[in-house]
Design a protein around this motif. Structure first.
Motif, PDB file in Angstrom:
ATOM      1  N   MET A   1       0.833  -1.202   0.000  1.00  0.00           N
ATOM      2  CA  MET A   1       0.000   0.000   0.000  1.00  0.00           C
ATOM      3  C   MET A   1       0.869   1.255   0.000  1.00  0.00           C
ATOM      4  O   MET A   1       0.504   2.290  -0.522  1.00  0.00           O
ATOM      5  CB  MET A   1      -0.908  -0.001   1.229  1.00  0.00           C
TER       6      MET A   1
ATOM      7  N   THR B   1       1.736   3.482  -3.135  1.00  0.00           N
ATOM      8  CA  THR B   1       0.775   4.410  -3.726  1.00  0.00           C
ATOM      9  C   THR B   1       0.504   5.609  -2.813  1.00  0.00           C
ATOM     10  O   THR B   1      -0.269   6.477  -3.138  1.00  0.00           O
ATOM     11  CB  THR B   1      -0.558   3.709  -4.001  1.00  0.00           C
ATOM     12  N   THR B   2       1.141   5.621  -1.637  1.00  0.00           N
ATOM     13  CA  THR B   2       0.873   6.712  -0.702  1.00  0.00           C
ATOM     14  C   THR B   2       1.591   7.973  -1.164  1.00  0.00           C
ATOM     15  O   THR B   2       2.782   7.953  -1.442  1.00  0.00           O
ATOM     16  CB  THR B   2       1.329   6.338   0.716  1.00  0.00           C
ATOM     17  N   ASN B   3       0.839   9.036  -1.224  1.00  0.00           N
ATOM     18  CA  ASN B   3       1.407  10.286  -1.687  1.00  0.00           C
ATOM     19  C   ASN B   3       1.486  11.244  -0.501  1.00  0.00           C
ATOM     20  O   ASN B   3       0.516  11.461   0.198  1.00  0.00           O
ATOM     21  CB  ASN B   3       0.501  10.850  -2.786  1.00  0.00           C
TER      22      ASN B   3
ATOM     23  N   GLU C   1      -0.947  14.224   0.015  1.00  0.00           N
ATOM     24  CA  GLU C   1      -2.360  13.969   0.320  1.00  0.00           C
ATOM     25  C   GLU C   1      -2.667  14.285   1.768  1.00  0.00           C
ATOM     26  O   GLU C   1      -1.881  14.000   2.652  1.00  0.00           O
ATOM     27  CB  GLU C   1      -2.679  12.488   0.062  1.00  0.00           C
TER      28      GLU C   1
ATOM     29  N   LEU D   1      -5.878  10.422   6.074  1.00  0.00           N
ATOM     30  CA  LEU D   1      -7.178   9.741   5.996  1.00  0.00           C
ATOM     31  C   LEU D   1      -7.749   9.566   7.401  1.00  0.00           C
ATOM     32  O   LEU D   1      -7.019   9.216   8.323  1.00  0.00           O
ATOM     33  CB  LEU D   1      -6.972   8.381   5.317  1.00  0.00           C
TER      34      LEU D   1
ATOM     35  N   SER E   1     -15.028   7.026   5.527  1.00  0.00           N
ATOM     36  CA  SER E   1     -13.772   7.729   5.770  1.00  0.00           C
ATOM     37  C   SER E   1     -13.665   8.948   4.877  1.00  0.00           C
ATOM     38  O   SER E   1     -14.455   9.123   3.950  1.00  0.00           O
ATOM     39  CB  SER E   1     -12.593   6.782   5.565  1.00  0.00           C
ATOM     40  N   LEU E   2     -12.712   9.792   5.183  1.00  0.00           N
ATOM     41  CA  LEU E   2     -12.473  10.983   4.357  1.00  0.00           C
ATOM     42  C   LEU E   2     -11.072  11.529   4.626  1.00  0.00           C
ATOM     43  O   LEU E   2     -10.431  11.141   5.599  1.00  0.00           O
ATOM     44  CB  LEU E   2     -13.529  12.055   4.632  1.00  0.00           C
ATOM     45  N   HIS E   3     -10.641  12.424   3.765  1.00  0.00           N
ATOM     46  CA  HIS E   3      -9.337  13.063   3.953  1.00  0.00           C
ATOM     47  C   HIS E   3      -9.530  14.451   4.541  1.00  0.00           C
ATOM     48  O   HIS E   3     -10.459  15.163   4.158  1.00  0.00           O
ATOM     49  CB  HIS E   3      -8.626  13.221   2.609  1.00  0.00           C
TER      50      HIS E   3
ATOM     51  N   SER F   1     -13.345   6.550  -1.308  1.00  0.00           N
ATOM     52  CA  SER F   1     -12.896   5.925  -0.060  1.00  0.00           C
ATOM     53  C   SER F   1     -12.938   4.408  -0.167  1.00  0.00           C
ATOM     54  O   SER F   1     -12.036   3.717   0.311  1.00  0.00           O
ATOM     55  CB  SER F   1     -13.773   6.353   1.116  1.00  0.00           C
TER      56      SER F   1
ATOM     57  N   GLU G   1     -10.049   3.271  -2.152  1.00  0.00           N
ATOM     58  CA  GLU G   1      -8.780   3.412  -1.423  1.00  0.00           C
ATOM     59  C   GLU G   1      -8.493   2.208  -0.529  1.00  0.00           C
ATOM     60  O   GLU G   1      -7.335   1.891  -0.268  1.00  0.00           O
ATOM     61  CB  GLU G   1      -8.791   4.691  -0.577  1.00  0.00           C
TER      62      GLU G   1
ATOM     63  N   GLY H   1      -6.069  -0.254  -1.901  1.00  0.00           N
ATOM     64  CA  GLY H   1      -4.649   0.037  -2.039  1.00  0.00           C
ATOM     65  C   GLY H   1      -4.272   1.004  -3.141  1.00  0.00           C
ATOM     66  O   GLY H   1      -3.124   1.051  -3.566  1.00  0.00           O
ATOM     67  N   ILE H   2      -5.219   1.777  -3.623  1.00  0.00           N
ATOM     68  CA  ILE H   2      -4.884   2.823  -4.587  1.00  0.00           C
ATOM     69  C   ILE H   2      -5.126   4.156  -3.883  1.00  0.00           C
ATOM     70  O   ILE H   2      -6.053   4.266  -3.078  1.00  0.00           O
ATOM     71  CB  ILE H   2      -5.727   2.711  -5.885  1.00  0.00           C
ATOM     72  N   SER H   3      -4.284   5.167  -4.148  1.00  0.00           N
ATOM     73  CA  SER H   3      -4.468   6.438  -3.438  1.00  0.00           C
ATOM     74  C   SER H   3      -5.430   7.339  -4.196  1.00  0.00           C
ATOM     75  O   SER H   3      -5.667   7.172  -5.393  1.00  0.00           O
ATOM     76  CB  SER H   3      -3.122   7.146  -3.273  1.00  0.00           C
ATOM     77  N   ARG H   4      -5.971   8.320  -3.465  1.00  0.00           N
ATOM     78  CA  ARG H   4      -6.902   9.269  -4.061  1.00  0.00           C
ATOM     79  C   ARG H   4      -6.227  10.021  -5.210  1.00  0.00           C
ATOM     80  O   ARG H   4      -6.785  10.161  -6.297  1.00  0.00           O
ATOM     81  CB  ARG H   4      -7.367  10.242  -2.970  1.00  0.00           C
ATOM     82  N   ASP H   5      -5.000  10.492  -4.935  1.00  0.00           N
ATOM     83  CA  ASP H   5      -4.287  11.271  -5.957  1.00  0.00           C
ATOM     84  C   ASP H   5      -4.042  10.447  -7.227  1.00  0.00           C
ATOM     85  O   ASP H   5      -4.106  10.964  -8.330  1.00  0.00           O
ATOM     86  CB  ASP H   5      -2.943  11.763  -5.407  1.00  0.00           C
ATOM     87  N   GLU H   6      -3.762   9.169  -7.025  1.00  0.00           N
ATOM     88  CA  GLU H   6      -3.516   8.291  -8.169  1.00  0.00           C
ATOM     89  C   GLU H   6      -4.783   8.172  -9.026  1.00  0.00           C
ATOM     90  O   GLU H   6      -4.723   8.180 -10.257  1.00  0.00           O
ATOM     91  CB  GLU H   6      -3.093   6.927  -7.643  1.00  0.00           C
TER      92      GLU H   6
END
Lengths: 99, 323
Positions: A1, A4-6, A9, A12, A30-32, B84, B87, B90-95
């Motif tokens: 995981m 893909t973490t940026n 961002e 979360l 959930s949300l950011h 969400s 996500e 395993g994929i990010s929001r930005d991606e």
């Protein structure tokens, strides 16, 4: 995981909502958001647009630790053979009411 | 456990109609299919705000304006629920945003058609949201837990969307001759693209077989399309509007309406990027993302400042207490 973490961002958050006074908070989604205060404000807009809640909890997702579903069998096995923990295990005469 | 037994365990869960949760083992193809489908669904909600956003400032009454704002806000919310859910795979929001902006990820082609009159707000709510609901209700029982739960929420909120659209159509169809014509014109333009929303025919749908096997999908494209036609034709009668299909006929034997041939060449062309509004929609999304950068940065800076302020207040307090 992690691949893909940026870093740019927003973190979360997991959102828990109490739907009315007297009930438990329940996971809603959930949300950011940049911090907990904005997470609560965003949660209000995203998850309570139709009066679904009277109280909101937010927890940063990275702080939630979960049991391993692969271990479920052994994890919950000890409860399997203890049916005497349920009231229906006991035979009472019909005359006994309200017990 | 070996990979085979992981697979067996997964298959058993699917066969027993149990949900798959984020931490459960799942085949790579299942994960990929879900990421594709859920992110595409999320993008559709987000891009879907644009054709209606076009009319917020021009809604004919304050009531209609409030309703339209609420509907568009719901769609933003639906996009967020779905992002969400994706996500958790395993994929990010930005991606996901990057995939939308580069054109790698698709969104529902219906949003590449323009909304040129007020009646389009009626037709979009009635037909487009109607078709979406038809697709979405079975997804409330889809095998992936976070997706199913997001869809329960979406479906609960979506039904007002269709009703407000039908109400607009009803008012127009009972209005002046010009208004009735406007309603019919919108119906004519949105009917066929709405039927295309269910995707290619089963025989040509490459993803259907696996998706049905994995209980991601519970009905095929053609089954849902037929259901939509049967329901909507009856509703059109109430509006007194004519379904723009000369081949439409009740088939007593099948117990369904037969309908004309869908122009799949047009569908493919719009999917490829050549619809009336593809370029405009993507440009608007990219612009919103790029011009929103300072908001994202400012919110983050604000959060850090607030954190620093609290920390310094706490240390001042500690010093005062020590002194």
């Amino acid at each position: 995981m992690d691949s893909t973490t940026n870093n740019s961002e927003w973190p979360l958050w997991e959102v828990f909502i109490r739907s009315k006074a007297g009930l438990d908070h329940k996971h809603a989604g959930s949300l950011h958001a940049p911090d907990y205060e904005m997470a609560i404000e965003n949660a209000r807009d995203v998850y309570t647009r139709r009066m679904e809640g009277v109280s909101i909890w937010v927890v940063e997702s990275k702080n939630i630790h979960a049991s391993d579903p692969g271990q479920s069998a052994s994890m919950y096995e000890p409860a399997n053979d203890k049916i005497y923990r349920h009231p229906t295990f006991y035979n009472l005469p019909d005359e006994v009411k309200y017990m | 456990m070996t990979v085979i037994s992981f697979q067996e365990h997964f298959d058993e869960k699917i066969d027993k109609d149990q949900t798959i949760e984020p931490k459960d083992w799942m085949p790579e193809d299942y994960r990929k299919t879900l990421i594709r489908q859920i992110s595409q669904h999320a993008h559709s909600e987000i891009v879907g705000m644009l054709p209606e956003g076009n009319w917020i400032s021009r809604a004919p009454t304050l009531r209609r304006k409030a309703v339209l704002l609420a509907k568009v806000q719901d769609e933003a919310g639906h996009g967020l629920y779905l992002y969400s859910a994706a996500e958790t795979l395993g994929i990010s929001r930005d991606e996901m945003y990057a995939q939308l902006h580069s054109g790698k990820a698709k969104y529902s082609s219906i949003f590449n058609y323009p909304t040129i009159t007020w009646a389009d707000m009626g037709a979009v709510g009635w037909l487009v949201d109607g078709a979406a609901i038809m697709n979405q209700v079975p997804l409330c029982r889809t095998s992936y837990g976070p997706y199913a739960r997001a869809m329960v929420r979406v479906c609960k909120e979506e039904s007002f969307h269709q009703r407000q659209g039908f109400e607009i159509m009803l008012n127009l169809s009972k209005g002046t001759e010009v208004q009735r014509k406007m309603a019919q014109d919108a119906f004519n333009r949105w009917w066929w693209p709405s039927l295309m929303m269910f995707g290619p025919p089963d025989a040509e749908s490459p993803n259907t077989e696996n998706s049905v096997r994995w209980r991601i999908k519970r009905f095929t494209n053609d089954e849902l399309r037929q259901k939509f036609v049967d329901v909507t034709v009856e509703q059109a009668k109430i509006l007194g509007l004519t379904v723009p299909d000369k081949d439409l006929k009740w088939n007593e034997e099948r117990g369904h309406y037969d309908f004309g041939v869908i122009d799949w060449a047009e569908f493919k062309n719009v999917v490829k990027g050549n619809g009336p509004c593809n370029r405009q929609r993507l440009e608007t999304r990219k612009k919103a993302w790029e011009e929103g950068q300072w908001v994202r940065d400012a919110a983050m800076a604000h959060a850090e400042k607030r954190k620093a302020r609290k920390a310094s207040a706490a240390s001042t307090l500690a010093e005062a207490n020590a002194a």
